[in-house]
Design an enzyme around this catalytic site. Structure first.
Site, PDB file in Angstrom:
ATOM      1  N   TYR A 164      -5.150  -3.541   4.223  1.00 45.44           N
ATOM      2  CA  TYR A 164      -4.796  -2.344   5.181  1.00 45.44           C
ATOM      3  C   TYR A 164      -4.560  -1.437   4.401  1.00 45.44           C
ATOM      4  O   TYR A 164      -4.990  -0.050   4.381  1.00 45.44           O
ATOM      5  CB  TYR A 164      -3.683  -2.874   5.849  1.00 45.44           C
ATOM      6  CG  TYR A 164      -2.937  -1.949   6.921  1.00 45.44           C
ATOM      7  CD1 TYR A 164      -3.778  -1.494   8.285  1.00 45.44           C
ATOM      8  CD2 TYR A 164      -1.993  -1.002   6.544  1.00 45.44           C
ATOM      9  CE1 TYR A 164      -3.057  -0.624   9.085  1.00 45.44           C
ATOM     10  CE2 TYR A 164      -1.337  -0.096   7.465  1.00 45.44           C
ATOM     11  CZ  TYR A 164      -1.823   0.226   8.611  1.00 45.44           C
ATOM     12  OH  TYR A 164      -1.534   1.029   9.563  1.00 45.44           O
ATOM     13  N   LYS A 168      -6.682   2.349   4.344  1.00 45.19           N
ATOM     14  CA  LYS A 168      -5.794   3.577   4.558  1.00 45.19           C
ATOM     15  C   LYS A 168      -5.923   4.752   3.594  1.00 45.19           C
ATOM     16  O   LYS A 168      -6.034   5.839   3.473  1.00 45.19           O
ATOM     17  CB  LYS A 168      -4.310   3.176   5.144  1.00 45.19           C
ATOM     18  CG  LYS A 168      -4.218   2.631   6.470  1.00 45.19           C
ATOM     19  CD  LYS A 168      -4.923   3.388   7.599  1.00 45.19           C
ATOM     20  CE  LYS A 168      -4.736   2.840   8.908  1.00 45.19           C
ATOM     21  NZ  LYS A 168      -5.355   3.640   9.907  1.00 45.19           N
TER      22      LYS A 168
END
Length: 308
Positions: A164, A168
């Site tokens: 993640y 991001k």
């Protein structure tokens, strides 16, 4: 100043619940026509697009205009079909909110690479697919507002979220390049870094703080980032009605002479290298290159103004 979106058309991905739903409702309430996209509303991306249809129903009940779309943002063909449908229905698209996301949290040692890839496919490539499908359209119309949804996990790190966080943080490079390629054609690209109580974070936050971090406390920032007078190349942090800008700075650093260009010299100068005094923001990659050239030339007495 009143921010309105009358005559504007927006696509919001991952808009069935949580932040995306709040963003879609917020845009519609201020006059935008909205494509509410969602494939599934479970945190792992499974489910159905029924939630998107419910958001459309809410928008229409309030007198707005919206259509639902269940495209998988990780599938470029489905995304292109969504964009084609939006243009066929509304004539054009002005705003893209890349919000869709999934979680596959585990420590890096225990994480399967398939789970790493899945998160990259949705967060990063999903944003790339949607933006690419609209890019020429926005270039031709000389208007566009694009937001990527980043996260503190990508900017600062968060245990168990290597996939993640990587996805991001990649948004930064994408935003910076697209800003350079699109700003002269009226396209403004920004990032939103939300801290919200959603299906993806509710298990990680104390129950007492959940009401403070409702998605509706984030959406005003999103609406500002896609407005007519929106900023560009901005990372806007948002949560609980609090808003702040995140910037990346580079320290002044040091230039090492030819006879002492060693790792020992780098370590010996580490305090100076990390000294924040005189740090500055780099507008682009070659600004950093030019800074290093200038410092190296100054140290060696080389005039950069000389011509062959």
């Amino acid at each position: 100043m009143t921010i309105r979106f009358d005559g504007r058309v927006a696509i919001v991905t991952g808009a069935g619940v949580g932040l995306g739903r709040s963003h879609a409702l917020g845009l519609a309430a201020r006059g935008a026509k909205v494509v509410v996209n969602d494939l599934g509303v479970a945190t792992d991306g499974t489910g159905s697009s029924d939630a998107a249809k419910q958001v459309v129903h809410e928008i229409r009940e309030a007198g707005g205009h919206a259509i639902a779309n269940g495209a998988n943002v990780a599938n470029a063909d489905q995304v292109q079909a969504m964009v084609d449908e939006a243009i066929a229905e509304f004539g054009h698209v002005d705003i893209l909110v890349n919000n869709a996301g999934i979680l596959r949290d585990k420590t890096f040692a225990k994480m399967h690479l398939d789970d790493f890839q899945s998160v990259l496919d949705v967060h990063l490539m999903g944003s790339v697919n949607c933006t690419h499908a609209l890019w020429r359209h926005m270039i031709e119309r000389e208007y566009g507002r694009i937001v990527f949804t980043t996260s503190a996990s990508g900017m600062y790190g968060n245990f168990g979220q290597a996939n993640y966080g990587a996805a991001k943080s990649a948004m930064l490079g994408l935003m910076n390049v697209l800003h350079q390629e699109g700003h002269r054609k009226g396209i403004r690209v920004n990032m939103l870094a939300p801290t919200a109580a959603t299906r993806m974070t509710e298990a990680l936050l104390p129950p007492a703080v959940l009401p403070l971090l409702a998605p509706e406390t984030i959406t005003p920032g999103l609406l500002a980032l896609v407005s007519e007078d929106a900023p560009a190349k901005m990372i806007l942090g948002a949560g609980g009605g609090c808003f702040a800008e995140t910037k990346i700075y580079e320290t002044e650093g040091v230039a090492l002479p030819d006879d002492d260009m060693t790792p020992e010299a780098v370590m010996a100068n580490m305090a100076r290298i990390r000294d924040p005094q005189g740090q500055q923001e780099m507008p682009g990659a070659f600004d950093q290159t030019n800074k290093y050239i200038r410092k190296a030339a100054d140290l060696r007495g080389i005039s950069l103004d000389q011509k062959d």
